[in-house]
Design an enzyme around this catalytic site. Structure first.
Site, mmCIF file in Angstrom:
data_model
loop_
_atom_site.group_PDB
_atom_site.id
_atom_site.type_symbol
_atom_site.label_atom_id
_atom_site.label_comp_id
_atom_site.label_asym_id
_atom_site.label_seq_id
_atom_site.Cartn_x
_atom_site.Cartn_y
_atom_site.Cartn_z
ATOM 1 N N ASP A 87 94.060 64.810 40.167
ATOM 2 C CA ASP A 87 94.826 63.588 39.452
ATOM 3 C C ASP A 87 95.789 63.932 38.439
ATOM 4 O O ASP A 87 96.530 63.096 37.941
ATOM 5 C CB ASP A 87 93.680 62.542 39.222
ATOM 6 N N ARG A 91 102.383 61.397 45.529
ATOM 7 C CA ARG A 91 102.439 61.684 44.391
ATOM 8 C C ARG A 91 103.345 62.852 44.379
ATOM 9 O O ARG A 91 104.299 62.708 43.347
ATOM 10 C CB ARG A 91 101.111 62.072 43.518
HETATM 11 C C1 S3P Z 1 87.503 60.775 43.040
HETATM 12 C C2 S3P Z 1 87.984 61.806 43.697
HETATM 13 C C3 S3P Z 1 89.311 62.265 44.087
HETATM 14 C C4 S3P Z 1 90.294 61.646 42.972
HETATM 15 C C5 S3P Z 1 90.096 60.089 42.993
HETATM 16 C C6 S3P Z 1 88.651 60.117 42.413
HETATM 17 C C7 S3P Z 1 86.032 60.434 43.227
HETATM 18 O O1 S3P Z 1 89.555 61.814 45.349
HETATM 19 O O2 S3P Z 1 91.509 61.843 43.610
HETATM 20 O O3 S3P Z 1 90.772 59.737 41.785
HETATM 21 O O4 S3P Z 1 85.966 59.644 42.112
HETATM 22 O O5 S3P Z 1 85.322 61.070 43.859
HETATM 23 P P1 S3P Z 1 89.481 62.849 46.634
HETATM 24 O O6 S3P Z 1 88.102 63.366 46.473
HETATM 25 O O7 S3P Z 1 89.833 62.191 47.903
HETATM 26 O O8 S3P Z 1 90.495 64.240 46.295
#
Ligand code: S3P
Length: 429
Positions: A304, A335
């Site tokens: 992120d 993004r």
């Molecule tokens: C998250 C996992 C991430 C991240 C998101 C929060 C989580 O996504 O980008 O902001 O809380 O499990 P991905 O697991 O799809 O990469």
């Protein structure tokens, strides 16, 4: 720092599911997390606020109620995907809706393993919201190898495993944030994690066990939110900023590691453990940054943070190369292209590839700014480009700041408190 978003979602999910009461302090009161709280209330949990503590009375594992209305997750991919896993294993129907950004995001990555477990899915357009799911009488336990580095997919399958007879196994070839595993253990689930010699993790969860509420669950500060004042402190001359209570879980600190490699002065103070997580205070001072190559292996621990790393790279000497960015295309916005467009609008030299980005920095940044950034309903695009504006020769404008409230409602006040100038522009209708 406001509470960690990932852990806050899970605090409502596990607290709402466990039997007994969970008392949560430090929860992020962002729109995304509140949507997850409302979904749990719609399925029988009770949530109230006493002072700064959220008190969650859970239903007991296996005892969620069928929601009467569609569950509206707004902008929140994590809330939607984890809850889909959770309710997919119930023999009732539920409907998921969200805003324009969430309705464009792929849900097949969660629906595919749920289908293997016996869940039915009805969607108007392929695997996008709005959609409805209906679980079978008994879901089948599966062994699922997660095809992309995604904590959300891993977590959705584990949540489904909670109401599934037998052992559900998730294999992740590359480690992603491990909050679900840690919290499952904390709430009393029967879970085992094996790390194989090739680095892959095999997570085994015994379904239909008891989850018990936790009398004192503390949410540490969000490193993904801290990323904005950290980068601002590094790039704005004269800065010296201390940020208290930042989660330092190794699966979340790729940005801090990268910025230190770039020569950023980030001092780790009072490293400690709170509620089973590493936490520290961070002191950041303005630094001369130098470009680095960020390898694809680092992506899961800072997925992120690339938009704000691109801003730091804009002020670093040389070409910063970032690889392995394919997952950035399916976040709250694409993004990679949103960052490239924002850099272009503000005179930052860069190149965008299918899954990579190169930023050519200028430590002075005098020619930067003057452009307007399209945020595409993406909070992290909005905050990243406001940070660019803090150190640019000319101001930077973003088209919409409302989404910042999904993850960091205090952002504007906090940055102004540090001396940043952020002003609303009201355009005539
Ligand atoms: C998250 C996992 C991430 C991240 C998101 C929060 C989580 O996504 O980008 O902001 O809380 O499990 P991905 O697991 O799809 O990469």
């Amino acid at each position: 720092m406001p509470g960690d978003k990932s852990i806050s979602h899970r605090a409502f999910l596990f607290g709402g599911l466990a039997s007994g009461t969970t008392r949560v302090t430090g929860l992020l009161e962002g729109e995304d997390v509140l949507a997850t709280g409302r979904a749990m209330i719609a399925m029988g949990a009770l949530i109230r606020k006493e002072g700064q503590t959220f008190v969650v009375d859970g239903v007991g594992n296996g005892c969620l109620l069928e929601p009467e209305e569609p569950l509206d997750f707004g902008n929140a991919g994590t809330g939607a995907r984890l809850t889909m896993g959770l309710v997919g294993a119930y023999h009732f129907g539920s409907t998921f809706v969200g805003d324009a950004s969430l309705s464009k995001r792929p849900m097949g990555r969660v629906l595919d393993p749920l289908r293997e477990m016996g869940v039915q899915v009805v969607a108007r357009s392929k695997d996008r919201l709005p959609l409805s799911i209906h679980g079978p009488k008994a879901t089948a336990p599966i062994e699922y190898r997660v095809p992309m580095a995604s904590a959300q997919v891993k977590s959705a399958v584990l949540f489904a495993g909670l109401n599934t007879p037998g052992v559900t196994t998730v294999i992740e070839p590359v480690m992603t944030r491990d909050h679900t595993e840690k919290m499952l253990e904390g709430f009393g689930a029967n879970i085992e994690v094996e790390t194989k010699p090739d680095g892959s993790r095999h997570i085994h969860l015994q379904g239909q066990g008891e989850l018990r509420g936790l009398s004192d669950f503390q949410v540490p500060g969000d490193p993904s939110s801290a990323a904005f004042p950290i980068v601002a402190g590094l790039v704005v001359p004269g800065s010296d900023v201390t940020i208290e209570n930042v989660l330092m879980n190794p699966t979340r600190i790729g940005l801090i590691e990268t910025l230190r490699e770039m020569g950023g002065s980030i001092e780790i103070l009072d490293a400690r453990t709170e509620g089973g997580e590493d936490v520290a205070d961070l002191r950041i001072r303005h630094s001369e940054l130098t470009s680095v190559e960020v390898t694809a292996e680092r992506a899961p621990s800072m997925i992120d943070e690339y938009p704000v790393l691109a801003v730091a790279a804009a002020f670093a000497k040389g070409r910063t190369v970032m690889r392995g960015l394919d997952e950035l295309r399916v976040k709250e916005s694409d993004r990679l292209s949103a960052v490239a467009a924002g850099l272009a609008a503000n005179n930052v030299r860069h190149e965008e590839g299918a899954d990579w980005l190169v930023v050519e920095g200028d430590p002075e940044g005098r020619g930067y700014g003057g452009g307007s950034v399209v945020t595409h309903l993406d909070h992290r695009i909005a905050m990243s480009f406001l940070v660019l504006g803090l150190a640019s020769g000319k101001p930077v404008t973003i088209d919409d700041g409302r989404m910042i409230a999904t993850s960091f409602p205090e952002f504007e006040d906090l940055m102004k408190g540090l001396g940043g100038m952020i002003e609303p522009i009201r355009e005539e209708a």
